[in-house]
Design a protein around this motif. Sequence first.
Motif, PDB file in Angstrom:
ATOM      1  N   ARG A 114       5.998  12.248  -3.224  1.00 19.15           N
ATOM      2  CA  ARG A 114       5.903  14.383  -3.066  1.00 19.15           C
ATOM      3  C   ARG A 114       4.915  13.893  -1.830  1.00 19.15           C
ATOM      4  NH1 ARG A 114       3.087  16.969  -8.456  1.00 19.15           N
ATOM      5  NH2 ARG A 114       2.610  14.434  -8.164  1.00 19.15           N
ATOM      6  N   LEU A 115       4.481  12.825  -1.787  1.00 14.67           N
ATOM      7  CA  LEU A 115       4.232  12.149   0.080  1.00 14.67           C
ATOM      8  C   LEU A 115       5.300  11.407   0.779  1.00 14.67           C
ATOM      9  CD1 LEU A 115       0.109  11.779  -0.106  1.00 14.67           C
ATOM     10  CD2 LEU A 115       1.295  14.191   0.153  1.00 14.67           C
ATOM     11  N   GLU A 116       4.940  12.636   2.425  1.00 15.77           N
ATOM     12  CA  GLU A 116       6.205  12.261   2.811  1.00 15.77           C
ATOM     13  C   GLU A 116       4.334  10.851   3.779  1.00 15.77           C
ATOM     14  OE1 GLU A 116       8.932  12.978   6.091  1.00 15.77           O
ATOM     15  OE2 GLU A 116       8.421  14.725   4.860  1.00 15.77           O
ATOM     16  N   PHE A 117       5.529   9.504   4.312  1.00 12.10           N
ATOM     17  CA  PHE A 117       4.085   8.295   5.027  1.00 12.10           C
ATOM     18  C   PHE A 117       4.905   7.994   6.465  1.00 12.10           C
ATOM     19  CE2 PHE A 117       4.036   8.185   0.088  1.00 12.10           C
ATOM     20  CZ  PHE A 117       2.689   8.329   0.558  1.00 12.10           C
ATOM     21  N   ARG A 118       3.279   8.162   6.962  1.00  9.29           N
ATOM     22  CA  ARG A 118       3.231   7.502   8.441  1.00  9.29           C
ATOM     23  C   ARG A 118       2.937   6.104   8.438  1.00  9.29           C
ATOM     24  NH1 ARG A 118       1.904  13.398  11.102  1.00  9.29           N
ATOM     25  NH2 ARG A 118       3.500  14.348  11.413  1.00  9.29           N
ATOM     26  N   LEU A 119       2.915   5.008   9.491  1.00 19.62           N
ATOM     27  CA  LEU A 119       2.760   4.218   8.925  1.00 19.62           C
ATOM     28  C   LEU A 119       2.277   3.772  10.562  1.00 19.62           C
ATOM     29  CD1 LEU A 119       1.477   2.125   7.582  1.00 19.62           C
ATOM     30  CD2 LEU A 119       4.093   0.876   7.120  1.00 19.62           C
ATOM     31  N   ASP A 120       1.241   3.225  10.987  1.00 17.83           N
ATOM     32  CA  ASP A 120       0.484   2.960  11.926  1.00 17.83           C
ATOM     33  C   ASP A 120      -0.126   1.900  12.343  1.00 17.83           C
ATOM     34  OD1 ASP A 120      -0.640   3.230  14.512  1.00 17.83           O
ATOM     35  OD2 ASP A 120      -1.871   4.970  14.124  1.00 17.83           O
ATOM     36  N   PRO A 121       0.687   0.801  12.610  1.00 14.12           N
ATOM     37  CA  PRO A 121      -0.549  -0.645  13.225  1.00 14.12           C
ATOM     38  C   PRO A 121      -0.821  -0.871  14.383  1.00 14.12           C
ATOM     39  CG  PRO A 121       2.020  -0.776  13.326  1.00 14.12           C
ATOM     40  CD  PRO A 121       1.730   0.963  12.455  1.00 14.12           C
ATOM     41  N   ASN A 122      -0.864   0.520  14.792  1.00 14.45           N
ATOM     42  CA  ASN A 122      -1.134   0.416  16.467  1.00 14.45           C
ATOM     43  C   ASN A 122      -1.461  -1.049  16.893  1.00 14.45           C
ATOM     44  OD1 ASN A 122      -4.257   1.750  14.900  1.00 14.45           O
ATOM     45  ND2 ASN A 122      -3.543   2.996  16.683  1.00 14.45           N
ATOM     46  N   GLN A 123       0.386  -0.806  17.422  1.00 16.08           N
ATOM     47  CA  GLN A 123       1.066  -2.568  18.290  1.00 16.08           C
ATOM     48  C   GLN A 123       0.449  -3.863  17.019  1.00 16.08           C
ATOM     49  OE1 GLN A 123      -0.004  -2.054  22.617  1.00 16.08           O
ATOM     50  NE2 GLN A 123      -1.175  -0.356  21.956  1.00 16.08           N
ATOM     51  N   GLY A 124       0.478  -3.339  16.068  1.00 19.91           N
ATOM     52  CA  GLY A 124      -0.166  -4.891  15.216  1.00 19.91           C
ATOM     53  C   GLY A 124       0.986  -5.580  15.106  1.00 19.91           C
ATOM     54  N   ARG A 136       1.115  -1.589   0.121  1.00 16.64           N
ATOM     55  CA  ARG A 136       0.002  -0.339   0.051  1.00 16.64           C
ATOM     56  C   ARG A 136       1.024   1.693   0.357  1.00 16.64           C
ATOM     57  NH1 ARG A 136      -2.480  -1.340   3.996  1.00 16.64           N
ATOM     58  NH2 ARG A 136      -2.162  -0.246   5.512  1.00 16.64           N
ATOM     59  N   VAL A 137       1.765   1.410   1.011  1.00 14.71           N
ATOM     60  CA  VAL A 137       2.332   2.685   0.918  1.00 14.71           C
ATOM     61  C   VAL A 137       3.499   2.803  -0.425  1.00 14.71           C
ATOM     62  CG1 VAL A 137       5.010   3.229   1.825  1.00 14.71           C
ATOM     63  CG2 VAL A 137       3.251   2.560   3.367  1.00 14.71           C
ATOM     64  N   GLU A 138       3.905   1.065  -1.017  1.00 16.26           N
ATOM     65  CA  GLU A 138       4.942   1.871  -2.401  1.00 16.26           C
ATOM     66  C   GLU A 138       3.749   1.986  -3.554  1.00 16.26           C
ATOM     67  OE1 GLU A 138       7.642  -2.108  -1.875  1.00 16.26           O
ATOM     68  OE2 GLU A 138       6.058  -2.510  -3.369  1.00 16.26           O
ATOM     69  N   ALA A 139       2.540   1.529  -3.619  1.00 18.65           N
ATOM     70  CA  ALA A 139       1.752   1.763  -4.654  1.00 18.65           C
ATOM     71  C   ALA A 139       1.206   3.564  -4.612  1.00 18.65           C
ATOM     72  CB  ALA A 139       0.435   1.050  -4.276  1.00 18.65           C
ATOM     73  N   MET A 140       1.296   4.284  -3.056  1.00 16.85           N
ATOM     74  CA  MET A 140       0.618   5.330  -2.798  1.00 16.85           C
ATOM     75  C   MET A 140       2.719   6.790  -3.099  1.00 16.85           C
ATOM     76  SD  MET A 140      -1.731   5.887   0.379  1.00 16.85           S
ATOM     77  CE  MET A 140      -0.478   4.535   1.611  1.00 16.85           C
ATOM     78  N   HIS A 141       3.374   5.734  -2.689  1.00 17.00           N
ATOM     79  CA  HIS A 141       4.585   6.846  -2.831  1.00 17.00           C
ATOM     80  C   HIS A 141       4.844   7.095  -4.518  1.00 17.00           C
ATOM     81  CE1 HIS A 141       8.548   7.021  -3.533  1.00 17.00           C
ATOM     82  NE2 HIS A 141       9.342   7.762  -2.240  1.00 17.00           N
ATOM     83  N   ASP A 142       5.178   5.855  -5.203  1.00 16.32           N
ATOM     84  CA  ASP A 142       4.866   5.776  -6.834  1.00 16.32           C
ATOM     85  C   ASP A 142       3.764   6.239  -7.331  1.00 16.32           C
ATOM     86  OD1 ASP A 142       5.804   3.871  -9.667  1.00 16.32           O
ATOM     87  OD2 ASP A 142       3.352   4.022  -8.574  1.00 16.32           O
ATOM     88  N   GLU A 143       1.834   6.561  -6.664  1.00 13.77           N
ATOM     89  CA  GLU A 143       1.078   7.069  -7.488  1.00 13.77           C
ATOM     90  C   GLU A 143       1.247   8.641  -7.193  1.00 13.77           C
ATOM     91  OE1 GLU A 143      -2.497   7.890  -9.304  1.00 13.77           O
ATOM     92  OE2 GLU A 143      -1.682   6.092  -8.606  1.00 13.77           O
ATOM     93  N   VAL A 144       2.198   9.579  -5.915  1.00 10.69           N
ATOM     94  CA  VAL A 144       2.649  10.709  -6.213  1.00 10.69           C
ATOM     95  C   VAL A 144       4.067  11.064  -6.356  1.00 10.69           C
ATOM     96  CG1 VAL A 144       0.578  10.876  -4.144  1.00 10.69           C
ATOM     97  CG2 VAL A 144       2.929  10.445  -3.687  1.00 10.69           C
ATOM     98  N   ASP A 145       4.686  10.273  -6.880  1.00 10.77           N
ATOM     99  CA  ASP A 145       5.989  10.606  -7.191  1.00 10.77           C
ATOM    100  C   ASP A 145       6.800  10.861  -6.217  1.00 10.77           C
ATOM    101  OD1 ASP A 145       5.819   9.625  -9.958  1.00 10.77           O
ATOM    102  OD2 ASP A 145       4.848  12.050 -10.362  1.00 10.77           O
TER     103      ASP A 145
END
Length: 388
Positions: free
Chosen positions: A207-217, A196-205
């Motif tokens: 231009r967005l920074e990402f935070r990933l939150d599994p809630n202790q998962g 999912r992160v790879e897809a979003m990173h690719d979609e916006v070239d």
Amino acid sequence: MQIIDVSAMTVDVPLVGLDEHLGIGPYVTNHGQVDSMERVLVRVDTDEGISGWGEMRTFLSATATEAVIEEGVGPLIKGQSPFELERLRRQVFIEYTNVELFFAAVETACWDIVGKALGKPVYELLGGSSAPEQTAAMNADAADMESVTDDEVEFAFCLGILSPEESRVKARQALKEGFSVLKTKAGRDWRQDVARVEAMHDEVDGRLEFRLDPNQGWTLDQAVRVGATLEDAGIYLQYMEQPIRVNAHDSMATLRQRLRQPIAPNEDTYIPNNLQSLIDSRAMDVAVLDLTPAGGIAGLRQQTAIVEDAGIPYTHHCAFDLGVRTAAILHAVHGLPGFSLPPDTTYYAWESDVVTEPFEITEGRMRVPSEPGLGIDIDMDDVEAYRV
């Protein structure tokens, strides 16, 4: 001035659906999903006719939460001055219980009262604006700085667990609306989290920074694999939020040593004295704080001092906040020094709000109210329309 009454009322406001622009409902996490969210509105009245407002989520049930506030916290502070915030905070103590969670909304309402009585916005009571220039410097280039005013706070866009293709669409929308950071939930399948992160990173070239939150998962080994896989793909998160369970500070420190992805405890910071333990264990790069488990704005001020002294950057958490708590977060982030990363928000995705003048999000930013107190008024018709 004396407090004469403390009352609570619960509303249930729907989220805008995924098929609409910036809609995020149902919001899926590793432990469930929500299409709407119950929020408890707290009003504190005084003998001089000035009232203040606070807001929190429900715990166990709306009835239970309202009862703790009205029948538990209220009697402890009635007849006392709302100006005595620090004394009230230390006075509201119940053995074996973290009553600060319930006191926080009452405490926020007291800040609102004090600001109204003095004719000053809450951020001025905290010492004046201190964070926005730091936030802008951390998150904008020189060209962008010209469009940033000193009464605005930048926020991060929040997104639940979706398929990679659905996430692409939302990432594109977030970028178009001026957000520079996107936080997405995770934890059900670490491979899908990476995809999912790879897809979003690719979609916006990129231009967005990402935070990933599994809630202790994730387990420790899964968190290592997520961080390392994203590194191999050239994607460096702004941070991984609470990737493993709370109170595993040595394991969190191990994770931090294994990866170049910044580690950001959140739920761990809700537990008294954990901040110092995390610092001593060298277990965090960023602190994700929250004024509600901290016991209110004064409690948050105490926490920010601890992590700032340790040289650790920090930001503020989102809990599906309506306008009252959003206002409190704006004032806190604007008035307390050291907030250098955008707080999270889902405010853009509410069907409606209970404040008379809902906040506007422009280029991923919201204006800090300059009116006295929190700078908001409540529309009681809307409260009744959504009341539980």
